[in-house]
Design a protein around this motif. Sequence first.
Motif, PDB file in Angstrom:
ATOM      1  N   ARG A 273       6.703  -0.732 -20.774  1.00  0.00           N
ATOM      2  CA  ARG A 273       5.562  -0.070 -21.416  1.00  0.00           C
ATOM      3  C   ARG A 273       4.253  -0.306 -20.676  1.00  0.00           C
ATOM      4  N   SER A 274       3.941  -1.548 -20.338  1.00  0.00           N
ATOM      5  CA  SER A 274       2.636  -1.838 -19.728  1.00  0.00           C
ATOM      6  C   SER A 274       2.490  -1.166 -18.368  1.00  0.00           C
ATOM      7  N   ARG A 275       3.530  -1.144 -17.591  1.00  0.00           N
ATOM      8  CA  ARG A 275       3.467  -0.519 -16.266  1.00  0.00           C
ATOM      9  C   ARG A 275       3.487   1.008 -16.364  1.00  0.00           C
ATOM     10  N   LEU A 276       4.218   1.541 -17.341  1.00  0.00           N
ATOM     11  CA  LEU A 276       4.204   2.989 -17.540  1.00  0.00           C
ATOM     12  C   LEU A 276       2.820   3.438 -18.008  1.00  0.00           C
ATOM     13  N   VAL A 277       2.211   2.695 -18.919  1.00  0.00           N
ATOM     14  CA  VAL A 277       0.841   2.997 -19.341  1.00  0.00           C
ATOM     15  C   VAL A 277      -0.081   3.004 -18.121  1.00  0.00           C
ATOM     16  N   THR A 278       0.087   2.026 -17.253  1.00  0.00           N
ATOM     17  CA  THR A 278      -0.762   1.907 -16.065  1.00  0.00           C
ATOM     18  C   THR A 278      -0.623   3.125 -15.164  1.00  0.00           C
ATOM     19  N   VAL A 279       0.604   3.506 -14.864  1.00  0.00           N
ATOM     20  CA  VAL A 279       0.816   4.662 -13.987  1.00  0.00           C
ATOM     21  C   VAL A 279       0.292   5.939 -14.647  1.00  0.00           C
ATOM     22  N   MET A 280       0.520   6.086 -15.943  1.00  0.00           N
ATOM     23  CA  MET A 280       0.083   7.302 -16.630  1.00  0.00           C
ATOM     24  C   MET A 280      -1.443   7.389 -16.701  1.00  0.00           C
TER      25      MET A 280
ATOM     26  N   ARG B 222      -6.042  -2.644 -17.095  1.00  0.00           N
ATOM     27  CA  ARG B 222      -7.364  -2.181 -16.640  1.00  0.00           C
ATOM     28  C   ARG B 222      -7.543  -2.406 -15.143  1.00  0.00           C
ATOM     29  N   GLY B 223      -7.290  -3.599 -14.683  1.00  0.00           N
ATOM     30  CA  GLY B 223      -7.462  -3.913 -13.270  1.00  0.00           C
ATOM     31  C   GLY B 223      -6.558  -3.080 -12.384  1.00  0.00           C
ATOM     32  N   GLN B 224      -5.334  -2.855 -12.841  1.00  0.00           N
ATOM     33  CA  GLN B 224      -4.386  -2.071 -12.046  1.00  0.00           C
ATOM     34  C   GLN B 224      -4.759  -0.585 -12.025  1.00  0.00           C
ATOM     35  N   VAL B 225      -5.213  -0.037 -13.146  1.00  0.00           N
ATOM     36  CA  VAL B 225      -5.632   1.372 -13.164  1.00  0.00           C
ATOM     37  C   VAL B 225      -6.803   1.568 -12.212  1.00  0.00           C
ATOM     38  N   VAL B 226      -7.766   0.653 -12.251  1.00  0.00           N
ATOM     39  CA  VAL B 226      -8.909   0.745 -11.329  1.00  0.00           C
ATOM     40  C   VAL B 226      -8.416   0.676  -9.883  1.00  0.00           C
ATOM     41  N   GLY B 227      -7.457  -0.208  -9.610  1.00  0.00           N
ATOM     42  CA  GLY B 227      -6.892  -0.303  -8.267  1.00  0.00           C
ATOM     43  C   GLY B 227      -6.170   0.972  -7.854  1.00  0.00           C
TER      44      GLY B 227
ATOM     45  N   PRO C 142      -1.392   5.067   0.482  1.00  0.00           N
ATOM     46  CA  PRO C 142      -0.024   5.272   0.973  1.00  0.00           C
ATOM     47  C   PRO C 142       0.079   6.441   1.953  1.00  0.00           C
ATOM     48  N   GLY C 143      -0.602   7.526   1.690  1.00  0.00           N
ATOM     49  CA  GLY C 143      -0.596   8.657   2.609  1.00  0.00           C
ATOM     50  C   GLY C 143      -1.257   8.327   3.928  1.00  0.00           C
ATOM     51  N   ALA C 144      -2.356   7.573   3.865  1.00  0.00           N
ATOM     52  CA  ALA C 144      -3.055   7.171   5.092  1.00  0.00           C
ATOM     53  C   ALA C 144      -2.173   6.230   5.913  1.00  0.00           C
ATOM     54  N   PHE C 145      -1.473   5.315   5.249  1.00  0.00           N
ATOM     55  CA  PHE C 145      -0.573   4.408   5.958  1.00  0.00           C
ATOM     56  C   PHE C 145       0.563   5.185   6.607  1.00  0.00           C
ATOM     57  N   LYS C 146       1.059   6.190   5.914  1.00  0.00           N
ATOM     58  CA  LYS C 146       2.168   6.980   6.433  1.00  0.00           C
ATOM     59  C   LYS C 146       1.761   7.729   7.700  1.00  0.00           C
ATOM     60  N   LYS C 147       0.519   8.191   7.749  1.00  0.00           N
ATOM     61  CA  LYS C 147       0.024   8.954   8.902  1.00  0.00           C
ATOM     62  C   LYS C 147      -0.398   8.061  10.068  1.00  0.00           C
ATOM     63  N   ALA C 148      -0.703   6.805   9.783  1.00  0.00           N
ATOM     64  CA  ALA C 148      -1.198   5.900  10.829  1.00  0.00           C
ATOM     65  C   ALA C 148      -0.097   5.570  11.835  1.00  0.00           C
TER      66      ALA C 148
ATOM     67  N   LYS D 214      -5.147  -6.149  -4.141  1.00  0.00           N
ATOM     68  CA  LYS D 214      -5.998  -5.291  -4.971  1.00  0.00           C
ATOM     69  C   LYS D 214      -5.225  -4.496  -6.013  1.00  0.00           C
ATOM     70  N   VAL D 215      -3.952  -4.208  -5.729  1.00  0.00           N
ATOM     71  CA  VAL D 215      -3.186  -3.338  -6.624  1.00  0.00           C
ATOM     72  C   VAL D 215      -1.693  -3.598  -6.440  1.00  0.00           C
ATOM     73  N   ASP D 216      -0.936  -3.391  -7.494  1.00  0.00           N
ATOM     74  CA  ASP D 216       0.519  -3.514  -7.449  1.00  0.00           C
ATOM     75  C   ASP D 216       1.053  -2.381  -6.558  1.00  0.00           C
ATOM     76  N   LEU D 217       1.669  -2.729  -5.440  1.00  0.00           N
ATOM     77  CA  LEU D 217       2.096  -1.723  -4.466  1.00  0.00           C
ATOM     78  C   LEU D 217       3.182  -0.797  -5.000  1.00  0.00           C
ATOM     79  N   GLU D 218       4.050  -1.309  -5.853  1.00  0.00           N
ATOM     80  CA  GLU D 218       5.079  -0.440  -6.429  1.00  0.00           C
ATOM     81  C   GLU D 218       4.434   0.638  -7.299  1.00  0.00           C
ATOM     82  N   LEU D 219       3.486   0.238  -8.134  1.00  0.00           N
ATOM     83  CA  LEU D 219       2.822   1.221  -8.997  1.00  0.00           C
ATOM     84  C   LEU D 219       2.008   2.208  -8.178  1.00  0.00           C
ATOM     85  N   LEU D 220       1.377   1.719  -7.113  1.00  0.00           N
ATOM     86  CA  LEU D 220       0.614   2.591  -6.229  1.00  0.00           C
ATOM     87  C   LEU D 220       1.533   3.628  -5.579  1.00  0.00           C
ATOM     88  N   ALA D 221       2.696   3.193  -5.124  1.00  0.00           N
ATOM     89  CA  ALA D 221       3.651   4.122  -4.512  1.00  0.00           C
ATOM     90  C   ALA D 221       4.136   5.149  -5.524  1.00  0.00           C
ATOM     91  N   ARG D 222       4.346   4.713  -6.754  1.00  0.00           N
ATOM     92  CA  ARG D 222       4.802   5.636  -7.797  1.00  0.00           C
ATOM     93  C   ARG D 222       3.732   6.677  -8.113  1.00  0.00           C
TER      94      ARG D 222
END
Length: 189
Positions: free
Chosen positions: A78-85, A137-142, A150-156, A170-178
């Motif tokens: 729930r907490s991570r789904l809320v964050t991604v949403m 809160r901190g993760q949503v801001v991140g 992720p797109g910039a890293f992919k192009k680099a 700064k941010v949970d990388l799994e959630l950022l990728a999602r």
Amino acid sequence: LPAERIWGEVEKLLLQAERPSVGFRLALDLGVIERVLPELLPLVGCEQEPAWHPEGDVWTHTLMVIDKARELNGDLDRSRLVTVMLGAACHDLGKPATTARIDGRIRSLDHEQAGVVPALAVLERLNIHTIDGFDVRGQVVGLVAHHLKPGAFKKAATVTDGAFRRLAEKVDLELLARLARADCLGRAG
């Protein structure tokens, strides 16, 4: 209404609806967005570069990302789904303030950082801090501040381990990728 009551309804929409965009469209039509989530209102009619966003304005793109995020992330707790949403709903809040025509193209330079303040306003209004000990809160801001990384890293040509470590601080990388996946797939064309 108290923030907890409003958040309860927004959370149901984000987590329980198969296509949350339907509720967001209705909320816009009924004036609920204007009263409850006014930071989303400037997304309506905010142009985007058609080559990158053939679906149209930022509002339409955001709704598509919300739906795609819901479709792809049902396996999260729930907490991570809320964050991604919430990240999906807030990821482009900086675009209206930064959108301009530059050399004949529609650009939104640094919209990620410009989106942090309105995202914080949304989180404050909904009284979102932690859920089940997770810093939503901190993760949503991140997610908002770094959703293009992720797109910039992919192009680099090369990305250093240090760059990944700094981003991971700064941010949970799994959630950022999602979120980045939902953002990429949440477009027409």
